[in-house]
Design a protein around this motif. Structure first.
Motif, mmCIF file in Angstrom:
data_model
loop_
_atom_site.group_PDB
_atom_site.id
_atom_site.type_symbol
_atom_site.label_atom_id
_atom_site.label_comp_id
_atom_site.label_asym_id
_atom_site.label_seq_id
_atom_site.Cartn_x
_atom_site.Cartn_y
_atom_site.Cartn_z
ATOM 1 N N GLU A 77 41.987 39.209 51.497
ATOM 2 C CA GLU A 77 40.930 38.190 51.499
ATOM 3 C C GLU A 77 40.242 38.108 50.143
ATOM 4 O O GLU A 77 39.900 37.011 49.672
ATOM 5 N N ALA A 78 40.056 39.266 49.497
ATOM 6 C CA ALA A 78 39.454 39.267 48.167
ATOM 7 C C ALA A 78 40.350 38.542 47.168
ATOM 8 O O ALA A 78 39.876 37.744 46.346
ATOM 9 N N LEU A 79 41.646 38.797 47.232
ATOM 10 C CA LEU A 79 42.581 38.112 46.337
ATOM 11 C C LEU A 79 42.549 36.607 46.556
ATOM 12 O O LEU A 79 42.572 35.826 45.595
ATOM 13 N N ARG A 80 42.501 36.196 47.809
ATOM 14 C CA ARG A 80 42.448 34.763 48.097
ATOM 15 C C ARG A 80 41.196 34.140 47.499
ATOM 16 O O ARG A 80 41.243 33.042 46.922
ATOM 17 N N ALA A 81 40.070 34.839 47.618
ATOM 18 C CA ALA A 81 38.822 34.322 47.057
ATOM 19 C C ALA A 81 38.917 34.194 45.541
ATOM 20 O O ALA A 81 38.464 33.199 44.954
ATOM 21 N N LEU A 82 39.518 35.193 44.885
ATOM 22 C CA LEU A 82 39.673 35.137 43.432
ATOM 23 C C LEU A 82 40.584 33.994 43.021
ATOM 24 O O LEU A 82 40.281 33.247 42.077
ATOM 25 N N HIS A 83 41.704 33.841 43.715
ATOM 26 C CA HIS A 83 42.619 32.746 43.382
ATOM 27 C C HIS A 83 41.949 31.392 43.609
ATOM 28 O O HIS A 83 42.115 30.468 42.798
ATOM 29 N N GLU A 84 41.204 31.257 44.693
ATOM 30 C CA GLU A 84 40.524 29.988 44.981
ATOM 31 C C GLU A 84 39.531 29.619 43.891
ATOM 32 O O GLU A 84 39.334 28.444 43.586
ATOM 33 N N LYS A 85 38.899 30.631 43.301
ATOM 34 C CA LYS A 85 37.887 30.398 42.265
ATOM 35 C C LYS A 85 38.473 30.386 40.856
ATOM 36 O O LYS A 85 37.750 30.248 39.878
ATOM 37 N N GLY A 86 39.782 30.551 40.752
ATOM 38 C CA GLY A 86 40.415 30.508 39.441
ATOM 39 C C GLY A 86 40.194 31.749 38.598
ATOM 40 O O GLY A 86 40.301 31.683 37.364
ATOM 41 N N ILE A 87 39.899 32.880 39.237
ATOM 42 C CA ILE A 87 39.706 34.130 38.504
ATOM 43 C C ILE A 87 41.084 34.747 38.272
ATOM 44 O O ILE A 87 41.817 35.000 39.230
ATOM 45 N N PRO A 88 41.470 35.011 37.028
ATOM 46 C CA PRO A 88 42.804 35.557 36.770
ATOM 47 C C PRO A 88 42.968 36.961 37.338
ATOM 48 O O PRO A 88 42.175 37.852 37.056
ATOM 49 N N THR A 89 43.990 37.146 38.145
ATOM 50 C CA THR A 89 44.222 38.424 38.810
ATOM 51 C C THR A 89 45.725 38.593 39.008
ATOM 52 O O THR A 89 46.523 38.162 38.171
ATOM 53 N N PHE A 90 46.166 39.208 40.097
ATOM 54 C CA PHE A 90 47.574 39.466 40.348
ATOM 55 C C PHE A 90 47.972 38.847 41.688
ATOM 56 O O PHE A 90 47.155 38.238 42.375
ATOM 57 N N GLU A 91 49.240 39.020 42.057
ATOM 58 C CA GLU A 91 49.730 38.532 43.345
ATOM 59 C C GLU A 91 50.340 39.684 44.138
ATOM 60 O O GLU A 91 50.759 40.698 43.569
ATOM 61 N N LEU A 92 50.400 39.504 45.447
ATOM 62 C CA LEU A 92 51.019 40.487 46.325
ATOM 63 C C LEU A 92 52.454 40.080 46.653
ATOM 64 O O LEU A 92 52.736 38.910 46.899
ATOM 65 N N ALA A 93 53.335 41.090 46.670
ATOM 66 C CA ALA A 93 54.701 40.864 47.138
ATOM 67 C C ALA A 93 54.779 41.021 48.647
ATOM 68 O O ALA A 93 55.620 40.400 49.297
ATOM 69 N N ALA A 94 53.891 41.870 49.208
ATOM 70 C CA ALA A 94 53.903 42.104 50.659
ATOM 71 C C ALA A 94 52.607 42.779 51.068
ATOM 72 O O ALA A 94 51.919 43.402 50.246
ATOM 73 N N TRP A 95 52.290 42.639 52.354
ATOM 74 C CA TRP A 95 51.165 43.369 52.934
ATOM 75 C C TRP A 95 51.286 43.346 54.450
ATOM 76 O O TRP A 95 51.997 42.518 55.019
ATOM 77 N N GLY A 96 50.591 44.285 55.103
ATOM 78 C CA GLY A 96 50.617 44.309 56.557
ATOM 79 C C GLY A 96 50.118 45.624 57.110
ATOM 80 O O GLY A 96 49.508 46.420 56.397
ATOM 81 N N TRP A 97 50.356 45.838 58.403
ATOM 82 C CA TRP A 97 49.964 47.087 59.050
ATOM 83 C C TRP A 97 50.970 47.419 60.150
ATOM 84 O O TRP A 97 51.734 46.576 60.603
#
Length: 263
Positions: A77-97
């Protein structure tokens, strides 16, 4: 308990499947996922996936032992918020539980980038060269209504050739509350950044110049908050001294030595 869940980036799905990594359970069981740090609530590991051309694509894996999928979800969710706001960050290849509620994220390596603190130690960049770039990214983050909670130099990844920055270790990124509570979290971020410069030969004048640049770029009154930032630095120093004894590798962003996969 929520049922198991697994998500993968389309560009990595086939390579993950070929490596036998098609579920969250696989990320906890596979010997291909190699831990290099254990800090109690989670471990950090690397995963090297072969590409069609024979090269390896590195992923950085966090495996949470919290017994809840919330740990991985908060990072997503934090990554999505950063991407939505145009903050340069990284991407995930996978996630889950998995069935036990353990969760994981697998981040795509930022090839060509390195932690800013390591780049400073190596002489690849100077603090004066980074000053405006890091201040701008901090200002952009706060202007977007977000705060980091771990805004140390090691969490700014820099490409030395053009001083391009990416923000990492985003699992604690949250929305800023309204004023006056907002000031507390902004000061915490600024204090963390200032504290992380203490071992790099950065002068008080340079730290003041960084705060001035942040103030100019954000409109937040960082210069008036210099006293509060200084007090935060002192508190972080006391807390960090205790953490370093208990968890000496806690503030390391990536494995300290290259890992050669067994083929």
């Amino acid at each position: 308990m929520q049922p198991p869940d697994f998500h993968s980036h389309p560009a990595y799905t086939l390579a993950l499947q070929q490596a036998g990594l098609a579920s969250a359970e696989d990320f906890f069981a596979s010997p291909l996922v190699r831990p290099w740090r254990d800090i109690g609530e989670r471990d950090n590991a690397t995963l090297d996936l072969p590409s069609a051309d024979g090269s390896l694509r590195r992923l950085h894996v966090k495996r949470y032992r919290t017994g809840s999928p919330a740990a991985a979800r908060s990072e997503v969710e934090a990554l999505r918020a950063l991407h939505e706001k145009g903050i340069p960050t990284f991407e995930l290849a996978a996630w889950g539980w998995n069935d036990a509620g353990q969760s994981f994220t697998a981040a795509i390596d930022l090839a060509g980038y390195q932690p800013a603190d390591k780049a400073l130690f190596a002489g690849a960049v100077t603090f004066d060269g980074l000053l405006t770039h890091t201040a701008r990214l901090a200002a952009q983050l706060h202007a977007a209504g977000l705060h980091h909670q771990d805004l140390y130099l090691c969490h700014f990844f820099v490409r030395a050739a053009d001083l391009d920055l990416r923000l990492i270790d985003v699992s604690r990124v949250r929305r800023l509350p309204p004023w006056p509570l907002r000031r507390r979290w902004v000061v915490k971020d600024l204090g963390q950044f200032a504290y992380s410069t203490l071992v790099h030969g950065v002068t008080d004048a340079q730290r003041a110049a960084w705060l001035a640049a942040y103030w100019r770029l954000s409109g937040n009154h960082a210069e008036k908050w210099a006293g509060a930032v200084g007090r935060k630095v002192a508190r972080i120093a006391r807390h960090d001294a205790k953490l370093k004894v208990a968890q000496p590798m806690r503030n390391v962003s990536i494995p300290p030595t290259p890992q050669v996969p067994e083929l």
